[in-house]
Design a protein around this motif. Structure first.
Motif, PDB file in Angstrom:
ATOM      1  N   ILE A   1      52.294 100.461  43.315  1.00 20.53           N
ATOM      2  CA  ILE A   1      52.507  99.932  44.671  1.00 20.53           C
ATOM      3  C   ILE A   1      53.622  98.901  44.609  1.00 20.53           C
ATOM      4  O   ILE A   1      53.470  97.830  44.013  1.00 20.53           O
ATOM      5  CB  ILE A   1      51.227  99.287  45.237  1.00 20.53           C
ATOM      6  CG1 ILE A   1      50.051 100.260  45.146  1.00 20.53           C
ATOM      7  CG2 ILE A   1      51.481  98.835  46.677  1.00 20.53           C
ATOM      8  CD1 ILE A   1      50.233 101.577  45.865  1.00 20.53           C
ATOM      9  N   GLY A   2      54.760  99.222  45.209  1.00 22.49           N
ATOM     10  CA  GLY A   2      55.852  98.265  45.289  1.00 22.49           C
ATOM     11  C   GLY A   2      55.557  97.196  46.333  1.00 22.49           C
ATOM     12  O   GLY A   2      54.910  97.456  47.351  1.00 22.49           O
ATOM     13  N   ILE A   3      56.010  95.998  46.056  1.00 19.69           N
ATOM     14  CA  ILE A   3      55.842  94.882  46.998  1.00 19.69           C
ATOM     15  C   ILE A   3      57.218  94.265  47.217  1.00 19.69           C
ATOM     16  O   ILE A   3      57.792  93.661  46.300  1.00 19.69           O
ATOM     17  CB  ILE A   3      54.867  93.815  46.455  1.00 19.69           C
ATOM     18  CG1 ILE A   3      53.524  94.445  46.076  1.00 19.69           C
ATOM     19  CG2 ILE A   3      54.677  92.693  47.479  1.00 19.69           C
ATOM     20  CD1 ILE A   3      52.606  93.493  45.299  1.00 19.69           C
ATOM     21  N   ALA A   4      57.766  94.437  48.416  1.00 21.78           N
ATOM     22  CA  ALA A   4      59.094  93.905  48.728  1.00 21.78           C
ATOM     23  C   ALA A   4      58.993  92.401  48.940  1.00 21.78           C
ATOM     24  O   ALA A   4      58.423  91.932  49.929  1.00 21.78           O
ATOM     25  CB  ALA A   4      59.663  94.591  49.962  1.00 21.78           C
ATOM     26  N   ASN A   5      59.552  91.661  48.024  1.00 25.90           N
ATOM     27  CA  ASN A   5      59.469  90.200  48.026  1.00 25.90           C
ATOM     28  C   ASN A   5      60.693  89.622  48.718  1.00 25.90           C
ATOM     29  O   ASN A   5      61.810  89.705  48.206  1.00 25.90           O
ATOM     30  CB  ASN A   5      59.380  89.700  46.579  1.00 25.90           C
ATOM     31  CG  ASN A   5      59.358  88.182  46.486  1.00 25.90           C
ATOM     32  OD1 ASN A   5      59.356  87.480  47.488  1.00 25.90           O
ATOM     33  ND2 ASN A   5      59.349  87.685  45.255  1.00 25.90           N
ATOM     34  N   THR A   6      60.501  89.027  49.889  1.00 28.16           N
ATOM     35  CA  THR A   6      61.608  88.441  50.649  1.00 28.16           C
ATOM     36  C   THR A   6      61.513  86.917  50.679  1.00 28.16           C
ATOM     37  O   THR A   6      62.006  86.276  51.596  1.00 28.16           O
ATOM     38  CB  THR A   6      61.634  88.991  52.084  1.00 28.16           C
ATOM     39  OG1 THR A   6      60.354  88.777  52.690  1.00 28.16           O
ATOM     40  CG2 THR A   6      61.949  90.469  52.094  1.00 28.16           C
ATOM     41  N   GLY A   7      60.880  86.354  49.650  1.00 30.59           N
ATOM     42  CA  GLY A   7      60.856  84.903  49.547  1.00 30.59           C
ATOM     43  C   GLY A   7      62.238  84.360  49.230  1.00 30.59           C
ATOM     44  O   GLY A   7      63.010  84.972  48.483  1.00 30.59           O
ATOM     45  N   SER A   8      62.574  83.213  49.786  1.00 30.39           N
ATOM     46  CA  SER A   8      63.883  82.591  49.559  1.00 30.39           C
ATOM     47  C   SER A   8      63.808  81.124  49.958  1.00 30.39           C
ATOM     48  O   SER A   8      63.167  80.776  50.956  1.00 30.39           O
ATOM     49  CB  SER A   8      64.961  83.295  50.387  1.00 30.39           C
ATOM     50  OG  SER A   8      66.156  82.545  50.427  1.00 30.39           O
ATOM     51  N   ALA A   9      64.476  80.271  49.184  1.00 33.71           N
ATOM     52  CA  ALA A   9      64.538  78.856  49.553  1.00 33.71           C
ATOM     53  C   ALA A   9      65.267  78.659  50.873  1.00 33.71           C
ATOM     54  O   ALA A   9      65.085  77.629  51.534  1.00 33.71           O
ATOM     55  CB  ALA A   9      65.237  78.062  48.441  1.00 33.71           C
ATOM     56  N   TYR A  10      66.086  79.631  51.262  1.00 32.85           N
ATOM     57  CA  TYR A  10      66.793  79.557  52.533  1.00 32.85           C
ATOM     58  C   TYR A  10      65.949  80.066  53.699  1.00 32.85           C
ATOM     59  O   TYR A  10      66.431  80.098  54.832  1.00 32.85           O
ATOM     60  CB  TYR A  10      68.084  80.381  52.471  1.00 32.85           C
ATOM     61  CG  TYR A  10      69.175  79.757  51.639  1.00 32.85           C
ATOM     62  CD1 TYR A  10      69.905  78.678  52.106  1.00 32.85           C
ATOM     63  CD2 TYR A  10      69.472  80.254  50.375  1.00 32.85           C
ATOM     64  CE1 TYR A  10      70.912  78.105  51.347  1.00 32.85           C
ATOM     65  CE2 TYR A  10      70.473  79.698  49.600  1.00 32.85           C
ATOM     66  CZ  TYR A  10      71.193  78.615  50.092  1.00 32.85           C
ATOM     67  OH  TYR A  10      72.183  78.059  49.337  1.00 32.85           O
ATOM     68  N   ASN A  11      64.736  80.505  53.433  1.00 33.01           N
ATOM     69  CA  ASN A  11      63.930  81.132  54.475  1.00 33.01           C
ATOM     70  C   ASN A  11      62.545  80.497  54.575  1.00 33.01           C
ATOM     71  O   ASN A  11      61.568  81.025  54.029  1.00 33.01           O
ATOM     72  CB  ASN A  11      63.810  82.639  54.211  1.00 33.01           C
ATOM     73  CG  ASN A  11      63.339  83.405  55.422  1.00 33.01           C
ATOM     74  OD1 ASN A  11      62.754  82.832  56.334  1.00 33.01           O
ATOM     75  ND2 ASN A  11      63.560  84.708  55.435  1.00 33.01           N
ATOM     76  N   PRO A  12      62.418  79.372  55.277  1.00 30.49           N
ATOM     77  CA  PRO A  12      61.109  78.732  55.425  1.00 30.49           C
ATOM     78  C   PRO A  12      60.100  79.575  56.193  1.00 30.49           C
ATOM     79  O   PRO A  12      58.899  79.362  56.059  1.00 30.49           O
ATOM     80  CB  PRO A  12      61.437  77.427  56.169  1.00 30.49           C
ATOM     81  CG  PRO A  12      62.762  77.660  56.819  1.00 30.49           C
ATOM     82  CD  PRO A  12      63.501  78.587  55.922  1.00 30.49           C
ATOM     83  N   CYS A  13      60.577  80.552  56.964  1.00 33.19           N
ATOM     84  CA  CYS A  13      59.646  81.457  57.636  1.00 33.19           C
ATOM     85  C   CYS A  13      58.859  82.282  56.621  1.00 33.19           C
ATOM     86  O   CYS A  13      57.772  82.778  56.922  1.00 33.19           O
ATOM     87  CB  CYS A  13      60.393  82.392  58.579  1.00 33.19           C
ATOM     88  SG  CYS A  13      61.125  81.566  60.010  1.00 33.19           S
ATOM     89  N   HIS A  14      59.412  82.433  55.427  1.00 35.23           N
ATOM     90  CA  HIS A  14      58.765  83.188  54.358  1.00 35.23           C
ATOM     91  C   HIS A  14      58.291  82.255  53.246  1.00 35.23           C
ATOM     92  O   HIS A  14      58.133  82.672  52.095  1.00 35.23           O
ATOM     93  CB  HIS A  14      59.728  84.222  53.790  1.00 35.23           C
ATOM     94  CG  HIS A  14      60.100  85.307  54.749  1.00 35.23           C
ATOM     95  ND1 HIS A  14      60.678  86.490  54.355  1.00 35.23           N
ATOM     96  CD2 HIS A  14      59.978  85.399  56.098  1.00 35.23           C
ATOM     97  CE1 HIS A  14      60.905  87.255  55.403  1.00 35.23           C
ATOM     98  NE2 HIS A  14      60.490  86.599  56.479  1.00 35.23           N
ATOM     99  N   GLY A  15      58.062  80.992  53.579  1.00 34.70           N
ATOM    100  CA  GLY A  15      57.686  80.003  52.581  1.00 34.70           C
ATOM    101  C   GLY A  15      56.355  80.262  51.910  1.00 34.70           C
ATOM    102  O   GLY A  15      56.076  79.706  50.837  1.00 34.70           O
ATOM    103  N   ASN A  16      55.526  81.104  52.506  1.00 34.29           N
ATOM    104  CA  ASN A  16      54.231  81.441  51.915  1.00 34.29           C
ATOM    105  C   ASN A  16      54.278  82.739  51.120  1.00 34.29           C
ATOM    106  O   ASN A  16      53.244  83.250  50.689  1.00 34.29           O
ATOM    107  CB  ASN A  16      53.159  81.549  52.995  1.00 34.29           C
ATOM    108  CG  ASN A  16      53.460  82.637  54.025  1.00 34.29           C
ATOM    109  OD1 ASN A  16      54.610  83.044  54.200  1.00 34.29           O
ATOM    110  ND2 ASN A  16      52.439  83.100  54.718  1.00 34.29           N
ATOM    111  N   ALA A  17      55.474  83.279  50.889  1.00 37.60           N
ATOM    112  CA  ALA A  17      55.600  84.566  50.191  1.00 37.60           C
ATOM    113  C   ALA A  17      54.913  84.573  48.820  1.00 37.60           C
ATOM    114  O   ALA A  17      54.248  85.562  48.476  1.00 37.60           O
ATOM    115  CB  ALA A  17      57.064  84.960  50.063  1.00 37.60           C
TER     116      ALA A  17
END
Length: 584
Positions: free
Chosen positions: A54-70
Motif C-alpha cells: 500500500i503506497g502512501i503519498a506523503n505531502t508533508g512539507s515545512a512550507y505547508n502548515p495545512c499538512h503539518g499533521n502529515a
C-alpha cells in the motif's frame, strides 16, 4: 515491439506486490531479485514483502502548515495497513500550499498531478492512500490517481481549529479577508492587525471555513473517495487519527478486492459531488477541480445542467462565508452524514464508495441523526438555490460563474460603468490611488488573470475595494475577471470568464466607461455594446497569446485548457471523452 502505456498497465495489473511494475532490465527474474535485494537493505523480511503493498503519498512539507499533521497521519495509516495485513510504503510527492506558491498554487496543480500519477505508476503498489488537504493538493491527487487507475483512497489532513481575538471567534481565511478589509478602511490600526494575525490560524490544518480545502474535502467524500466521515474531523483531533487508521485498513481491502478508482469515479459520483458543492455554499474553485478530475475519466461537466441543478439545490450548510459556523462545528454536528441525510432525495444513492457499499447504504448505516443547527433541513435552507450560478452572455460566450450565496443581494441585478484594469500589475498600481475615477456603483473589471494570462489563473478575482471607497464605507461592488477567487472570499464577484482575455475572449475588449449588466436572475453577464462594435474592437485590437521560451512555463502555456475544462493540460485528459455529467 514497442510497449504502449496501456500494455504496461495491463502487465502491471497481472502482478501484485513487489512483482508489480518491474524495472526493465530485460530479465524479469533478475529485476525482482535486484528489487528485493535493495529493499531488504532497509530491514524488510520475506514475510513482509509478500504482503499487499500500500503506497502512501506523503505531502508533508515545512512550507505547508495545512499538512503539518502529515507525520501523525502517516503513522496511523501504516498502523491500519499492518493491522489489515498489508505492507505500507510511504513516498514523497510535491506539496503545494496556497500562500507559499508563486505565482499561484493553481500553476503547480497539474505538475503535482503528474508527479502523483507517475510515482503511482512507477513504484510497486496494489493501492494508494492519498494524503492531501490544502486547496490544490486533493484535486491534484485525485486527478493523478484517476489517470493511474489503481485502487486509491483519499485521506484529508483536516481543518485547523478556530482562534479568539478580543473575545471574537476567528478563523482563516474569511476572517483574514474581513480584518484586512477593516485595516484598509482604517477601522483598525496596525497593532490590532498584528494581534489578530496571531489568532487567525490557531493550529495546523486547512482553513476552518468553507474555502476550497473544505470544499474539496466534502467533495472527496461525496465522490465516495474517503471513508465515511472522512471530510470533517479537524486536523489535531483523535477523530482525524482514527480516520487515518481506518483509511489504511480500507486500502488493503480495496487492493484485495480490485476496487479500482474508475469503479468509483462514475457519472453518478460526480452528480453527488456537484449536489454537495451547491448545498454547502462551496468554493467556486470546486467547479474547476471537478472538471479536471472528470476529464481524467472521460467526462465533461455540463455547465448548463449544473446551473439547472443549482436552481433546485438549496444551500443547507450554515458555514462561513455563506453562513456563520466553522468546520469544527460541522464536524460536531455529524459532518457529511448529517448533510447526506438532508440531501438524500437529491442524491444518486446507487453510487459506489471506497467501502464497497453504495452511498445509499452508507447513509442508512449512519442512523437517524440528532438535533443540531449547522445543517439546515431542506425545507428551511440558508439560501434557496445552490451557492453557485452559471452566467453567460456576450462577455462570457463560454460561461462565467458567481457565488451567489456570498454576494450582496442588492447587487445581483445591476448595471454599471466599467472601471478596467489591464492586468494584476495595473490593479496594484492604481487601485488605491486617490485620483482613480471610480464610484460605488461602478463595475471593476480585471483582465489577463486567466489560465494563460497570469499564468495559472490566480485568486486575484477578489479585487479589493478601491481604498478611497473602502474608507467611505463601501463593502461590496460588482467585480468581474477571468481569474479565480478563494473559497473563503465573499462579495458580488463574477469569475472564470471564458474564453479568457489572454486568448482573445471578449473580456479583452472591455474599456473603461463601457456599461456592463449583471443579472443573476437571468444568468446574464453582458457588455452593453453592439455586436458590430464588439467585432470592430476585436479586429482592431488583436490579442497575442502569451508564450515562454522554455521549461514548465512553456509546457503550461502551450497545453493548458480553459476554466470549463478544468485548467488541466490537454494531453493529461482522457484520450476519449465518453459523456457529460450531470444528466440534463
Amino acid at each position: 515491439m514497442t510497449m504502449t502505456s496501456s500494455d504496461t498497465s495491463k502487465n502491471n495489473s497481472e502482478e501484485t506486490g513487489l512483482r508489480k511494475g518491474l524495472t526493465s532490465y530485460g530479465d524479469k527474474g533478475f529485476s525482482l531479485f535486484l528489487r528485493k535485494a535493495f529493499i531488504k537493505g532497509a530491514g524488510y523480511t520475506d514475510t513482509a514483502l509478500d504482503r499487499p503493498v500500500i503506497g502512501i503519498a506523503n505531502t508533508g512539507s515545512a512550507y505547508n502548515p495545512c499538512h503539518g499533521n502529515a507525520p501523525q497521519l502517516i503513522e496511523a495509516v501504516k498502523r491500519g495497513v499492518m493491522l489489515a495485513g498489508g505492507l505500507p510504503m510511504d513516498f514523497p510527492t510535491i506539496s503545494i500550499h496556497e500562500s507559499f506558491s508563486a505565482p499561484t498554487s493553481m500553476y503547480l496543480r497539474n505538475l503535482m498531478s503528474m508527479d502523483t500519477e507517475e510515482m503511482v505508476r512507477a513504484q510497486p503498489m496494489d493501492a494508494v492512500v492519498l494524503i492531501g488537504g490544502c486547496d490544490k493538493t486533493v484535486p491534484a491527487q485525485l486527478m493523478g490517481a484517476a489517470s493511474a487507475g489503481i485502487p486509491a483512497i483519499q485521506l484529508i489532513t483536516g481543518s485547523m481549529l478556530t482562534g479568539s481575538h478580543r473575545g471574537e471567534r476567528v478563523g482563516a481565511c474569511t476572517d483574514c479577508r474581513r480584518y484586512w478589509g477593516k485595516f484598509r478602511a482604517g477601522e483598525i490600526d496596525a497593532e490590532e492587525a498584528a494581534d489578530v494575525n496571531n489568532q487567525l490560524v490557531a493550529s495546523v490544518g486547512t482553513c476552518s471555513v468553507m474555502g476550497t480545502a473544505s470544499t474539496m474535502a466534502c467533495i472527496a467524500e461525496a465522490l465516495g473517495m474517503t471513508v465515511p466521515g472522512g471530510a470533517s474531523p479537524p486536523a489535531v483531533t483523535a477523530d482525524r487519527i482514527r480516520v487515518a487508521e481506518e483509511t489504511g485498513a480500507r486500502a488493503v481491502q480495496m487492493a484485495r478486492d480490485g476496487l479500482t478508482i474508475d469503479k468509483i469515479l462514475t457519472p453518478a459520483a460526480f452528480e453527488n459531488a456537484m449536489r454537495v458543492l451547491l448545498s454547502i455554499g462551496g468554493s467556486t474553485n470546486g467547479i474547476v477541480h471537478l472538471a479536471a478530475i472528470a476529464g481524467r475519466v472521460g467526462l465533461e461537466i455540463d455547465m448548463q445542467a449544473l446551473d439547472r441543478m443549482g436552481r433546485e439545490t438549496p444551500v443547507l450548510l450554515d458555514l462561513k462565508p455563506s453562513g456563520q459556523h466553522y468546520m469544527e462545528d460541522f464536524h460536531k454536528a455529524g459532518g457529511m452524514a448529517t448533510l447526506f441525510r438532508a440531501l438524500k432525495p437529491l442524491l444518486r444513492l446507487d453510487a459506489l464508495t471506497v467501502t464497497g457499499r453504495t452511498l445509499g447504504e452508507e447513509i442508512e448505516l449512519t442512523g437517524p441523526g440528532f438535533a443540531q443547527d449547522v445543517v439546515r433541513p431542506i425545507d428551511n435552507p440558508i439560501y434557496p438555490q445552490g451557492g453557485i450560478a452559471v452566467l453567460s452572455g456576450n462577455l462570457a460566450p463560454g460561461c462565467a460563474i458567481i457565488k451567489q450565496s456570498a454576494a450582496d443581494p442588492k447587487l445581483m441585478e445591476h448595471e454599471g460603468r466599467a472601471v478596467v484594469f489591464d492586468n494584476a500589475e495595473d490593479l496594484v498600481n492604481r487601485i488605491d490611488r486617490d485620483d482613480l475615477d471610480v464610484m460605488a456603483d461602478d463595475v471593476l473589471v480585471l483582465k489577463n488573470i486567466g489560465p494563460k494570462g497570469a499564468p495559472g489563473m490566480p485568486e486575484a478575482g477578489y479585487i479589493p475595494i478601491p481604498l478611497k471607497l473602502a474608507r467611505a464605507g463601501v463593502k461590496d461592488m460588482v467585480r468581474i475577471s477571468d481569474g479565480r477567487m478563494s473559497g473563503t472570499a465573499f462579495g458580488t464577484i463574477v469569475l472564470h470568464v471564458t474564453p479568457e482575455s489572454a486568448v482573445g475572449g471578449p473580456l479583452a475588449q472591455v474599456r473603461s466607461g463601457d456599461r456592463i449588466r449583471l443579472s443573476v436572475r437571468n444568468r446574464e453577464i453582458s457588455l452593453l455594446v453592439s455586436d458590430e462594435e464588439l467585432a470592430r474592437r476585436m479586429r482592431e485590437n488583436v490579442v497575442t497569446e502569451p508564450t515562454a521560451d522554455r521549461g514548465y512555463r512553456k509546457l503550461f502555456l502551450q497545453t493548458v485548457t480553459q476554466a470549463d475544462k478544468g485548467v488541466d493540460f490537454d494531453f493529461l485528459r482522457a484520450a476519449e471523452i465518453t459523456g457529460k455529467t450531470p444528466r440534463s
